[in-house]
Design a protein around this motif. Structure first.
Motif, short mmCIF file in Angstrom:
data_model
loop_
_atom_site.label_atom_id
_atom_site.label_comp_id
_atom_site.label_asym_id
_atom_site.label_seq_id
_atom_site.Cartn_x
_atom_site.Cartn_y
_atom_site.Cartn_z
N GLN A 43 18.98 -58.04 -25.81
CA GLN A 43 19.94 -58.94 -26.46
C GLN A 43 21.31 -58.84 -25.79
OE1 GLN A 43 19.29 -61.21 -28.76
NE2 GLN A 43 21.39 -61.90 -28.72
N GLN A 44 21.73 -57.61 -25.46
CA GLN A 44 23.01 -57.42 -24.80
C GLN A 44 23.01 -58.06 -23.41
OE1 GLN A 44 24.05 -53.32 -24.20
NE2 GLN A 44 26.10 -53.79 -23.49
N GLN A 45 21.93 -57.89 -22.67
CA GLN A 45 21.84 -58.49 -21.35
C GLN A 45 21.78 -60.01 -21.44
OE1 GLN A 45 18.51 -56.62 -19.45
NE2 GLN A 45 19.68 -54.77 -18.94
N THR A 46 21.11 -60.53 -22.45
CA THR A 46 21.07 -61.98 -22.65
C THR A 46 22.47 -62.51 -22.92
OG1 THR A 46 18.83 -61.82 -23.56
CG2 THR A 46 20.07 -63.81 -24.06
N ASN A 47 23.23 -61.81 -23.74
CA ASN A 47 24.60 -62.22 -24.01
C ASN A 47 25.45 -62.16 -22.75
OD1 ASN A 47 24.00 -62.67 -26.68
ND2 ASN A 47 24.72 -60.66 -27.35
N SER B 7 13.12 -50.84 -30.50
CA SER B 7 14.39 -51.32 -31.05
C SER B 7 15.51 -51.18 -30.03
CB SER B 7 14.73 -50.54 -32.33
OG SER B 7 15.99 -50.92 -32.81
N ASN B 8 15.52 -50.06 -29.33
CA ASN B 8 16.53 -49.84 -28.30
C ASN B 8 16.39 -50.85 -27.17
OD1 ASN B 8 18.60 -48.67 -26.86
ND2 ASN B 8 17.36 -46.98 -26.10
N ALA C 75 15.02 -53.81 -27.40
CA ALA C 75 15.40 -55.12 -27.95
C ALA C 75 16.92 -55.28 -27.95
CB ALA C 75 14.84 -55.29 -29.35
N LYS C 76 17.63 -54.22 -28.32
CA LYS C 76 19.10 -54.29 -28.30
C LYS C 76 19.63 -54.48 -26.88
CE LYS C 76 19.87 -51.47 -32.40
NZ LYS C 76 20.32 -50.16 -32.90
N GLN C 77 19.02 -53.76 -25.92
CA GLN C 77 19.44 -53.90 -24.53
C GLN C 77 19.16 -55.31 -24.01
OE1 GLN C 77 17.43 -50.79 -22.40
NE2 GLN C 77 18.88 -49.21 -23.07
N SER D 18 12.18 -46.77 -29.69
CA SER D 18 12.27 -47.21 -28.30
C SER D 18 12.26 -48.73 -28.20
CB SER D 18 11.12 -46.63 -27.47
OG SER D 18 11.20 -45.23 -27.43
#
Length: 107
Positions: A55-59, A48-49, A51-53, A46
């Protein structure tokens, strides 16, 4: 009813009871440990998921900021503000008035 046990029988019975308690405790704690490991693994997944979200929103936010800065840079080149239009129109109107006045002077 009297229970008579020899020393080796009492020790054997004591070892059997202690071994049973130790085995049941070990099985219980092994199950408890497995449940905790499963919970930890699901929490790690969870996190990790998430964190990926993030990172995606930051991008995505960075891309929006870049697009906004590009728009700010292009805006003065492509669009005319009301004040700029009024200033330009006033200058053109003054030039036309001057041409009209010069034209009337020559007549």
């Amino acid at each position: 009813m009297i229970l008579e046990l020899e020393a080796y029988q009492a020790i054997g019975l004591l070892l059997t009871v202690a071994g049973s308690i130790w085995g049941a405790g070990k099985a219980f704690f092994a199950r408890f440990d497995a449940a905790l490991r499963e919970r930890d693994d699901s929490l790690e997944a969870s996190i990790s998921n998430v964190a990926k979200q993030v990172q995606q929103q930051t991008n995505e936010v960075r891309q929006i900021e870049r697009d906004f800065l590009m728009l700010k840079a292009e805006l003065p080149e492509k669009y005319l503000t009301r004040m700029d239009f009024n200033r330009t129109f006033t200058v053109i109107d003054a030039k036309l008035d001057r041409l009209y006045a010069l034209n009337n002077q020559h007549k």
